[in-house]
Every structure is written in structure tokens, then in C-alpha cells.
Design a protein around this motif. Structure first.
Motif, PDB file in Angstrom:
ATOM      1  N   PRO A  65       0.819  -1.214  -0.037  1.00 30.99           N
ATOM      2  CA  PRO A  65       0.075   0.158  -0.066  1.00 30.99           C
ATOM      3  C   PRO A  65       1.002   1.367   0.161  1.00 30.99           C
ATOM      4  CG  PRO A  65      -0.860  -1.533   1.580  1.00 30.99           C
ATOM      5  CD  PRO A  65       0.522  -2.171   1.063  1.00 30.99           C
ATOM      6  N   ARG A  66       2.207   1.337   0.746  1.00 36.09           N
ATOM      7  CA  ARG A  66       2.825   2.431   0.525  1.00 36.09           C
ATOM      8  C   ARG A  66       4.110   2.042   0.435  1.00 36.09           C
ATOM      9  NH1 ARG A  66      -1.196   2.966   3.675  1.00 36.09           N
ATOM     10  NH2 ARG A  66      -0.997   1.055   4.436  1.00 36.09           N
ATOM     11  N   SER A 184      -1.378  -0.946  10.827  1.00 36.33           N
ATOM     12  CA  SER A 184      -1.943  -1.513   9.600  1.00 36.33           C
ATOM     13  C   SER A 184      -1.771  -3.224   9.941  1.00 36.33           C
ATOM     14  CB  SER A 184      -0.815  -1.218   8.402  1.00 36.33           C
ATOM     15  OG  SER A 184      -1.073  -2.104   7.119  1.00 36.33           O
ATOM     16  N   SER A 237      -7.596  -3.617   5.719  1.00 37.78           N
ATOM     17  CA  SER A 237      -6.771  -2.710   6.901  1.00 37.78           C
ATOM     18  C   SER A 237      -5.900  -2.035   6.432  1.00 37.78           C
ATOM     19  CB  SER A 237      -6.798  -3.812   8.066  1.00 37.78           C
ATOM     20  OG  SER A 237      -5.520  -4.356   8.077  1.00 37.78           O
ATOM     21  N   ALA A 238      -4.891  -3.104   5.432  1.00 38.24           N
ATOM     22  CA  ALA A 238      -3.559  -2.237   5.309  1.00 38.24           C
ATOM     23  C   ALA A 238      -3.773  -1.314   4.137  1.00 38.24           C
ATOM     24  CB  ALA A 238      -3.014  -3.588   4.437  1.00 38.24           C
ATOM     25  N   TRP A 239      -4.457  -1.416   3.346  1.00 37.33           N
ATOM     26  CA  TRP A 239      -4.874  -0.591   2.328  1.00 37.33           C
ATOM     27  C   TRP A 239      -5.487   0.941   2.734  1.00 37.33           C
ATOM     28  CZ3 TRP A 239      -2.402  -0.203  -2.300  1.00 37.33           C
ATOM     29  CH2 TRP A 239      -1.823  -1.426  -2.811  1.00 37.33           C
ATOM     30  N   GLU A 240      -6.233   0.620   3.507  1.00 34.55           N
ATOM     31  CA  GLU A 240      -6.905   1.798   4.275  1.00 34.55           C
ATOM     32  C   GLU A 240      -6.620   2.006   5.757  1.00 34.55           C
ATOM     33  OE1 GLU A 240      -9.052   3.652   2.318  1.00 34.55           O
ATOM     34  OE2 GLU A 240      -8.880   1.974   0.831  1.00 34.55           O
ATOM     35  N   ALA A 241      -5.234   1.878   6.058  1.00 36.10           N
ATOM     36  CA  ALA A 241      -4.709   2.079   7.333  1.00 36.10           C
ATOM     37  C   ALA A 241      -4.558   3.562   7.722  1.00 36.10           C
ATOM     38  CB  ALA A 241      -3.450   1.413   7.377  1.00 36.10           C
ATOM     39  N   THR A 343       3.329  -1.493  10.915  1.00 39.29           N
ATOM     40  CA  THR A 343       2.849  -0.083  10.791  1.00 39.29           C
ATOM     41  C   THR A 343       2.926   0.654   9.551  1.00 39.29           C
ATOM     42  OG1 THR A 343       4.609   1.090  11.595  1.00 39.29           O
ATOM     43  CG2 THR A 343       3.163   0.624  13.216  1.00 39.29           C
ATOM     44  N   ALA A 344       1.825   1.519   9.225  1.00 44.59           N
ATOM     45  CA  ALA A 344       1.995   2.465   8.091  1.00 44.59           C
ATOM     46  C   ALA A 344       2.595   3.750   8.794  1.00 44.59           C
ATOM     47  CB  ALA A 344       0.618   2.760   7.546  1.00 44.59           C
ATOM     48  N   ASP A 375       5.039  -0.421   3.880  1.00 46.26           N
ATOM     49  CA  ASP A 375       4.440  -1.415   4.636  1.00 46.26           C
ATOM     50  C   ASP A 375       3.600  -2.454   3.293  1.00 46.26           C
ATOM     51  OD1 ASP A 375       1.226  -0.730   5.071  1.00 46.26           O
ATOM     52  OD2 ASP A 375       2.560   0.759   4.761  1.00 46.26           O
ATOM     53  N   ASN A 382       6.714  -8.012   3.708  1.00 45.60           N
ATOM     54  CA  ASN A 382       7.095  -7.098   4.573  1.00 45.60           C
ATOM     55  C   ASN A 382       8.577  -7.597   4.877  1.00 45.60           C
ATOM     56  OD1 ASN A 382       5.383  -5.028   5.315  1.00 45.60           O
ATOM     57  ND2 ASN A 382       4.272  -6.429   6.076  1.00 45.60           N
TER      58      ASN A 382
END
Length: 400
Positions: A65-66, A184, A237-241, A343-344, A375, A382
Motif C-alpha cells: 500500500p505504501r 496496519s 486494513s492495510a490499504w485503508e490504514a 505500521t504504516a 508496508d 514485509n
């Protein structure tokens, strides 16, 4: 010889040390805890999900995601196939599982830990545990590192601390910009009669959407004691953290437990009704879900389990399908996914040179791992970012 200090004895720190040329450098790892490689130990339920069988860098970055743009060049130089080869050269057999996650054949994270410990021992790397870094001071052409175990001088620093607030504050004090970290990879806390006493019930493929964010994900889903988990939840949850942190983890989700379009589900139901009119609805296996979950769907839809399927009205069928394909559930909080806290947020990626992971702010200072604003979703991604970033640092330092 020039002195390299690696701050942080985790995945990125050890992989970097394992690839550095000990003939050129004196290498020391500083770790504040009593044990090194703690996340490696707990990863994959203690089996260590080393990486993921995705060997095209352009596909691989889609799981981040990031950091996806920045990692493309990094993975072009060192990707999961290279990770597998690296371990193979050290007589560690890895296996690709059905879901493409990669683990050691031994099914033990200790195999990976022992490999790293052997590598750094061969290179005479000094490991100092229970050594908490208090401050880093930039001198003329070196760094002074003040720790609970005394002071160290470094010609080069490799900063692989993870995302603890203390480590982020320390690098911020040196001039780096920090993107505020938020969790995240977390599960959703949900209290709803649909899921009471059904912990452990799983769905091979489900769809989850967050209507307020216009986002959706699909994949396996699991009911837990606290709510919902599984890859579908962890991915969203990861993409929208960052958005979910802003919502303080209070939002509504819509779940399609059978990953089937409402109209298609209606047709399946109607066909079953025509073929088995005398069956009771409670004993009818119309969709690929457990009997317990099917009966709970009928209970919350207020349908008599003993009613013959021929007598199910159109309105009742609509209600059943609404609860199965468009169930709205209120999320009120989150829970950490196992011990694999991710974490993001972290060091702003604009301040990193991704050709060698060096800081654009600080000379002779390299950054890798979760301290960066990078992340991924769960599945070994990861760790792969750690291996690839650390490898680049080592390759660069080995040639300057």
C-alpha cells in the motif's frame, strides 16, 4: 578499517550484516532487546514466512500500500527469487505453499535465525544486546552514538530500528521528516448476533467493502471471538490504514459471505427450491457455508428451520440473501493480527535515495526496514522489502 554500526538487530539489520564485506569494515549490531530477530521468530506462527512466490517486480509492488513506486527499482535488483537463491546457497531449503507463501522446509523460524547468526559470526560481526541507543550526534565525518552500554563511533550508520516511537523521534531529531505511524494489518472488532459463538467459522472466499471509503477486498474470511479476521480483512486494513485511523476504527462494513452477486445467488436459491421443494430450509445445502452459519443466517432472518423450502416466500428469500450477500456490520475497534504488528508511516520516502537506501539528509547514513514509510499486506512481503533494501545497502557499501 572503517566502522559500520547497524542500529537494530532485526530482519533488515541482520540481512545487511550478512552481506557486508568483513574485509573492508568492522561491523557492530546494536540491539536494545535481550534477543535479536524477534519478529523473524514469531512470523508465520513461528514458521517464518520468509517471502512470497511473486517473481515479477511489477506484480510484487502491488502488494505494498505504501512504497510501491519506490520499491519497483529495488525489487528489480533483488526479488523473491534472489532471496530463495541466497538461502539455497547457505543450505537452507525453502518451500512454496499453495497460497504462494514461502517457508523453510523445517517449518521453524529458528532455521532462519541460525542461518543469520552463523553468517554474522563468520564475518566477525559484534552483536551487542540490551544496548539502547540514547542519542546520535553528527560529528565532522563520523557519528557519535551514545548508548546504555557506552559510546560508539561510526563511519557509516545503517538504521534498521523498526517503527518504535523512540527510534522515529531520534531520526527526526537528525533532520528527517516522519509520516505519523498508524497500525496496519489488523482485525476488526465486531459485536453482532450473526457471529455469536461462531468463532473459528471460515469462508473460502468472501467480499468486504467499506462503503464510506468506496473500497473493497476479497479473499478468505474468518470469524473470531472479537469479530472478523483473515486475508480479506487484513488486506483492506492495510490499504485503508490511514483512513481507518482517521475514523478512529469506528465504521460500517458490508460483507458478502459467499462472494456471489445478489442476483446470481437468487437464481441459485430458486433452482434449489424447484429441485428440492420438500426439503426443510434448515437442512438445505444451497451455498458453500457451514451448517451452523447457514442456520444462524436463518435465525436472524426469523425463518423457521423446519419450514419446507417450497413454502419460503419471495420476501423471506430476499431477507436470507440480504444477510448472506449484503450484511452490514458495525466495526468498533481493532485488534493486532497475532504478534506480527506492522505500521504504516515512518521516514518520508522522498528523503531516501532508493538506488542504495541512503539518506538524502544525512551523509553515510542508510535506512531500511519498517522504520521507513513502507508496508505490505500479509504473506512474506514485509520481510522481502527488508531483504531487498538491506541487500542494496550492502552491495553499495561493498563497492565504495
Amino acid at each position: 578499517m572503517k566502522q559500520i554500526i547497524i542500529i537494530g538487530g532485526g530482519a533488515a539489520g541482520f540481512f545487511c550484516a550478512s552481506n557486508l564485506d568483513e574485509a573492508r569494515y568492522t561491523i557492530t549490531i546494536l540491539e536494545q532487546n535481550s534477543d535479536v530477530l524477534q519478529k523473524v521468530k514469531v512470523s508465520g506462527g513461528g514458521r517464518c514466512n520468509v517471502t512470497h512466490a511473486c517473481f515479477d517486480p511489477r506484480e510484487l509492488v502491488q502488494f505494498y500500500p505504501r512504497g510501491n513506486k519506490e520499491l519497483l527499482s529495488v525489487f528489480s535488483r533483488f526479488q523473491p527469487g534472489d532471496t530463495m537463491e541466497w538461502f539455497d546457497q547457505r543450505k537452507v531449503s525453502l518451500k512454496i505453499e499453495k497460497d504462494n507463501r514461502i517457508f523453510p522446509e523445517s517449518n521453524s523460524s529458528q532455521t532462519i535465525i541460525d542461518t543469520f547468526l552463523n553468517e554474522v559470526q563468520k564475518k566477525n560481526v559484534e552483536i551487542k544486546t540490551k544496548c539502547s541507543v540514547k542519542e546520535i550526534e553528527k560529528l565532522e565525518d563520523q557519528y557519535l552514538i551514545r548508548t546504555s552500554s557506552g559510546d560508539f563511533l561510526a563511519d557509516y550508520i545503517i538504521y534498521t530500528t523498526g517503527s518504535s516511537p523512540k527510534s522515529l523521534k531520534m531520526i527526526e531529531n537528525l533532520g528527517h521528516t516522519i509520516v505519523e505511524p498508524v497500525p496496519s494489518l489488523f482485525t476488526f472488532n465486531i459485536k453482532d448476533e450473526l457471529m455469536n459463538d461462531l468463532a473459528g467459522t471460515s469462508f473460502e472466499n468472501a467480499e468486504i467493502s467499506i462503503p464510506s471509503l468506496k473500497t473493497e477486498e476479497s479473499g478468505p474470511l474468518l470469524i473470531t471471538h472479537w469479530g472478523l479476521s483473515g486475508p480479506a480483512v487484513l488486506k483492506i486494513s492495510a490499504w485503508e490504514a490511514i483512513s481507518l485511523a482517521r475514523l478512529k476504527y469506528h465504521f460500517e462494513i458490508e460483507v458478502n459471505f459467499i462472494s456471489t452477486d445478489f442476483q446470481d445467488a437468487e437464481e441459485i436459491f430458486q433452482r434449489f427450491k424447484q429441485n428440492y421443494p420438500k426439503k426443510t430450509i434448515g437442512q438445505s445445502k444451497i451455498f458453500d457455508i457451514t451448517n451452523r452459519f447457514w442456520q444462524r443466517i436463518l435465525q436472524i432472518s426469523k425463518i423457521d428451520l423446519n419450514k419446507q423450502i417450497a413454502n419460503i416466500s419471495g420476501k423471506e428469500m430476499q431477507l436470507i440473501l440480504e444477510n448472506l450477500c449484503r450484511k452490514k456490520l458495525p466495526v468498533k475497534g481493532k485488534s493486532t493480527f497475532k504478534e506480527e504488528f506492522v505500521t504504516a508511516g515512518g521516514v518520508d520516502l522522498k528523503e531516501i535515495n532508493f538506488k542504495n537506501m541512503s539518506s538524502k539528509i544525512l551523509p553515510n547514513f542508510y535506512i531500511a526496514g519498517e522504520v521507513l514509510n513502507i508496508d505490505a499486506v500479509t504473506g512474506g512481503f514485509n520481510f522481502q522489502a527488508c531483504w531487498s533494501e538491506a541487500w542494496q545497502i550492502a552491495q553499495h557499501l561493498n563497492t565504495i
